[in-house]
Scaffold this motif. Sequence first.
Motif, PDB file in Angstrom:
ATOM      1  N   GLN A 103      -3.636  50.365  31.315  1.00 23.51           N
ATOM      2  CA  GLN A 103      -2.922  49.649  30.260  1.00 23.51           C
ATOM      3  C   GLN A 103      -2.300  50.565  29.217  1.00 23.51           C
ATOM      4  O   GLN A 103      -1.307  50.204  28.589  1.00 23.51           O
ATOM      5  CB  GLN A 103      -3.827  48.606  29.591  1.00 23.51           C
ATOM      6  CG  GLN A 103      -5.020  49.159  28.864  1.00 23.51           C
ATOM      7  CD  GLN A 103      -6.236  49.396  29.757  1.00 23.51           C
ATOM      8  OE1 GLN A 103      -6.178  49.261  30.983  1.00 23.51           O
ATOM      9  NE2 GLN A 103      -7.340  49.775  29.136  1.00 23.51           N
ATOM     10  N   ASP A 104      -2.806  51.780  29.051  1.00 21.86           N
ATOM     11  CA  ASP A 104      -2.221  52.712  28.080  1.00 21.86           C
ATOM     12  C   ASP A 104      -1.074  53.537  28.669  1.00 21.86           C
ATOM     13  O   ASP A 104      -0.373  54.221  27.941  1.00 21.86           O
ATOM     14  CB  ASP A 104      -3.293  53.674  27.538  1.00 21.86           C
ATOM     15  CG  ASP A 104      -4.330  52.955  26.706  1.00 21.86           C
ATOM     16  OD1 ASP A 104      -4.013  51.873  26.156  1.00 21.86           O
ATOM     17  OD2 ASP A 104      -5.466  53.462  26.615  1.00 21.86           O
ATOM     18  N   ARG A 105      -0.901  53.461  29.993  1.00 23.36           N
ATOM     19  CA  ARG A 105       0.132  54.261  30.648  1.00 23.36           C
ATOM     20  C   ARG A 105       1.220  53.422  31.310  1.00 23.36           C
ATOM     21  O   ARG A 105       2.258  53.953  31.682  1.00 23.36           O
ATOM     22  CB  ARG A 105      -0.493  55.153  31.712  1.00 23.36           C
ATOM     23  CG  ARG A 105      -1.327  56.260  31.103  1.00 23.36           C
ATOM     24  CD  ARG A 105      -1.867  57.123  32.218  1.00 23.36           C
ATOM     25  NE  ARG A 105      -2.408  58.334  31.648  1.00 23.36           N
ATOM     26  CZ  ARG A 105      -2.167  59.530  32.125  1.00 23.36           C
ATOM     27  NH1 ARG A 105      -1.412  59.695  33.172  1.00 23.36           N
ATOM     28  NH2 ARG A 105      -2.694  60.581  31.564  1.00 23.36           N
ATOM     29  N   VAL A 106       0.959  52.145  31.500  1.00 24.32           N
ATOM     30  CA  VAL A 106       1.927  51.268  32.159  1.00 24.32           C
ATOM     31  C   VAL A 106       2.498  50.304  31.129  1.00 24.32           C
ATOM     32  O   VAL A 106       1.756  49.634  30.400  1.00 24.32           O
ATOM     33  CB  VAL A 106       1.279  50.484  33.324  1.00 24.32           C
ATOM     34  CG1 VAL A 106       2.266  49.504  33.942  1.00 24.32           C
ATOM     35  CG2 VAL A 106       0.758  51.450  34.386  1.00 24.32           C
ATOM     36  N   VAL A 107       3.817  50.250  31.072  1.00 18.70           N
ATOM     37  CA  VAL A 107       4.525  49.386  30.131  1.00 18.70           C
ATOM     38  C   VAL A 107       5.322  48.367  30.935  1.00 18.70           C
ATOM     39  O   VAL A 107       6.077  48.729  31.837  1.00 18.70           O
ATOM     40  CB  VAL A 107       5.492  50.211  29.242  1.00 18.70           C
ATOM     41  CG1 VAL A 107       6.320  49.313  28.342  1.00 18.70           C
ATOM     42  CG2 VAL A 107       4.723  51.242  28.451  1.00 18.70           C
ATOM     43  N   PHE A 108       5.157  47.101  30.611  1.00 23.23           N
ATOM     44  CA  PHE A 108       5.960  46.047  31.211  1.00 23.23           C
ATOM     45  C   PHE A 108       7.036  45.687  30.196  1.00 23.23           C
ATOM     46  O   PHE A 108       6.767  45.016  29.204  1.00 23.23           O
ATOM     47  CB  PHE A 108       5.082  44.840  31.563  1.00 23.23           C
ATOM     48  CG  PHE A 108       4.182  45.101  32.735  1.00 23.23           C
ATOM     49  CD1 PHE A 108       4.599  44.801  34.021  1.00 23.23           C
ATOM     50  CD2 PHE A 108       2.930  45.679  32.559  1.00 23.23           C
ATOM     51  CE1 PHE A 108       3.786  45.062  35.118  1.00 23.23           C
ATOM     52  CE2 PHE A 108       2.112  45.941  33.644  1.00 23.23           C
ATOM     53  CZ  PHE A 108       2.534  45.628  34.923  1.00 23.23           C
ATOM     54  N   ALA A 109       8.237  46.163  30.436  1.00 23.63           N
ATOM     55  CA  ALA A 109       9.333  46.024  29.478  1.00 23.63           C
ATOM     56  C   ALA A 109      10.039  44.679  29.564  1.00 23.63           C
ATOM     57  O   ALA A 109      10.819  44.341  28.674  1.00 23.63           O
ATOM     58  CB  ALA A 109      10.347  47.145  29.695  1.00 23.63           C
ATOM     59  N   GLY A 110       9.795  43.929  30.630  1.00 19.37           N
ATOM     60  CA  GLY A 110      10.505  42.664  30.805  1.00 19.37           C
ATOM     61  C   GLY A 110      11.931  42.906  31.280  1.00 19.37           C
ATOM     62  O   GLY A 110      12.329  44.022  31.601  1.00 19.37           O
ATOM     63  N   ARG A 111      12.693  41.840  31.296  1.00 20.32           N
ATOM     64  CA  ARG A 111      14.098  41.927  31.714  1.00 20.32           C
ATOM     65  C   ARG A 111      14.905  42.537  30.573  1.00 20.32           C
ATOM     66  O   ARG A 111      14.768  42.131  29.429  1.00 20.32           O
ATOM     67  CB  ARG A 111      14.623  40.539  32.075  1.00 20.32           C
ATOM     68  CG  ARG A 111      16.018  40.605  32.670  1.00 20.32           C
ATOM     69  CD  ARG A 111      16.350  39.414  33.537  1.00 20.32           C
ATOM     70  NE  ARG A 111      15.443  39.128  34.619  1.00 20.32           N
ATOM     71  CZ  ARG A 111      15.436  39.742  35.810  1.00 20.32           C
ATOM     72  NH1 ARG A 111      16.288  40.720  36.035  1.00 20.32           N
ATOM     73  NH2 ARG A 111      14.594  39.398  36.743  1.00 20.32           N
ATOM     74  N   LEU A 112      15.715  43.524  30.900  1.00 22.54           N
ATOM     75  CA  LEU A 112      16.535  44.209  29.904  1.00 22.54           C
ATOM     76  C   LEU A 112      18.003  44.108  30.283  1.00 22.54           C
ATOM     77  O   LEU A 112      18.334  44.029  31.468  1.00 22.54           O
ATOM     78  CB  LEU A 112      16.162  45.695  29.834  1.00 22.54           C
ATOM     79  CG  LEU A 112      14.740  46.054  29.418  1.00 22.54           C
ATOM     80  CD1 LEU A 112      14.525  47.558  29.498  1.00 22.54           C
ATOM     81  CD2 LEU A 112      14.443  45.545  28.021  1.00 22.54           C
ATOM     82  N   PRO A 113      18.901  44.160  29.299  1.00 21.57           N
ATOM     83  CA  PRO A 113      20.334  44.214  29.621  1.00 21.57           C
ATOM     84  C   PRO A 113      20.634  45.497  30.395  1.00 21.57           C
ATOM     85  O   PRO A 113      20.011  46.542  30.173  1.00 21.57           O
ATOM     86  CB  PRO A 113      21.019  44.233  28.252  1.00 21.57           C
ATOM     87  CG  PRO A 113      19.974  43.921  27.249  1.00 21.57           C
ATOM     88  CD  PRO A 113      18.640  44.177  27.865  1.00 21.57           C
ATOM     89  N   TRP A 114      21.613  45.405  31.268  1.00 22.37           N
ATOM     90  CA  TRP A 114      21.951  46.515  32.152  1.00 22.37           C
ATOM     91  C   TRP A 114      22.178  47.832  31.417  1.00 22.37           C
ATOM     92  O   TRP A 114      21.650  48.868  31.849  1.00 22.37           O
ATOM     93  CB  TRP A 114      23.142  46.119  33.026  1.00 22.37           C
ATOM     94  CG  TRP A 114      23.444  47.079  34.116  1.00 22.37           C
ATOM     95  CD1 TRP A 114      22.634  47.415  35.173  1.00 22.37           C
ATOM     96  CD2 TRP A 114      24.623  47.841  34.272  1.00 22.37           C
ATOM     97  NE1 TRP A 114      23.249  48.339  35.975  1.00 22.37           N
ATOM     98  CE2 TRP A 114      24.491  48.621  35.441  1.00 22.37           C
ATOM     99  CE3 TRP A 114      25.798  47.951  33.543  1.00 22.37           C
ATOM    100  CZ2 TRP A 114      25.470  49.481  35.889  1.00 22.37           C
ATOM    101  CZ3 TRP A 114      26.782  48.812  34.010  1.00 22.37           C
ATOM    102  CH2 TRP A 114      26.609  49.563  35.158  1.00 22.37           C
ATOM    103  N   PRO A 115      22.911  47.873  30.302  1.00 20.55           N
ATOM    104  CA  PRO A 115      23.085  49.166  29.598  1.00 20.55           C
ATOM    105  C   PRO A 115      21.755  49.784  29.155  1.00 20.55           C
ATOM    106  O   PRO A 115      21.599  51.004  29.193  1.00 20.55           O
ATOM    107  CB  PRO A 115      23.958  48.806  28.386  1.00 20.55           C
ATOM    108  CG  PRO A 115      24.698  47.580  28.813  1.00 20.55           C
ATOM    109  CD  PRO A 115      23.724  46.813  29.674  1.00 20.55           C
ATOM    110  N   ARG A 116      20.790  48.951  28.779  1.00 19.34           N
ATOM    111  CA  ARG A 116      19.477  49.485  28.380  1.00 19.34           C
ATOM    112  C   ARG A 116      18.703  49.992  29.580  1.00 19.34           C
ATOM    113  O   ARG A 116      17.954  50.967  29.479  1.00 19.34           O
ATOM    114  CB  ARG A 116      18.680  48.438  27.610  1.00 19.34           C
ATOM    115  CG  ARG A 116      19.257  48.276  26.212  1.00 19.34           C
ATOM    116  CD  ARG A 116      18.402  47.554  25.232  1.00 19.34           C
ATOM    117  NE  ARG A 116      17.049  48.020  25.124  1.00 19.34           N
ATOM    118  CZ  ARG A 116      16.035  47.218  24.805  1.00 19.34           C
ATOM    119  NH1 ARG A 116      16.229  45.931  24.582  1.00 19.34           N
ATOM    120  NH2 ARG A 116      14.816  47.697  24.711  1.00 19.34           N
ATOM    121  N   VAL A 117      18.866  49.329  30.735  1.00 24.00           N
ATOM    122  CA  VAL A 117      18.227  49.811  31.956  1.00 24.00           C
ATOM    123  C   VAL A 117      18.765  51.197  32.291  1.00 24.00           C
ATOM    124  O   VAL A 117      17.996  52.123  32.582  1.00 24.00           O
ATOM    125  CB  VAL A 117      18.459  48.837  33.138  1.00 24.00           C
ATOM    126  CG1 VAL A 117      17.974  49.442  34.448  1.00 24.00           C
ATOM    127  CG2 VAL A 117      17.775  47.501  32.873  1.00 24.00           C
TER     128      VAL A 117
END
Length: 180
Positions: A49-63
């Motif tokens: 949990q301290d090393r894995v981040v679930f960022a969710g859906r992001l806009p393409w430029p941010r990806v």
Amino acid sequence: ATLDPRKNIDVNLRALAELGAASDWRYEVIGDGPEETRLKSLSRELGLQDRVVFAGRLPWPRVLQRLRESDVFLMVSRDTFGIAYLEAMASGCLVVGALDFGASGIIAAGRNGFLCPLGSQRAITKVLAEIAGRLSTAEASRLVANSLATVADYTIEKAAMNYLRHILAVAAGGNPGTCN
């Protein structure tokens, strides 16, 4: 990514747990979907949990920005083809994909990235350990340069011919192996 079973993110998480604290890493999962709750739970179970981040859906430029900020793109998936591999290669990432699936049409193991058998936690851990501990800066630079050359040379015509060769091999009853 759409977080569904064909992405095999659970296998990536288990492979990363095997890698352990031996190296400094962070794994970011971009996307959402039906597997998200299960994957978050697995991440906690594995102590990640301290090393894995679930960022969710992001806009393409941010990806794309996140890809440019990353060193490695890990998607050992059942996808038949993923533009995400090309985007990661164009962003300068070392790319790890699935052997004998869509990534094999783009990645030549050891030349411009890495391929692992689908579902092989052991193979993924081995590749990640190699990248983290044994891959020289010169070798990583060579792989990235070859990736950039692959992307620059990836035309619609070449992609179509690659898939046509693959389809013809399957139709002839042969084993197409990897598509190059």
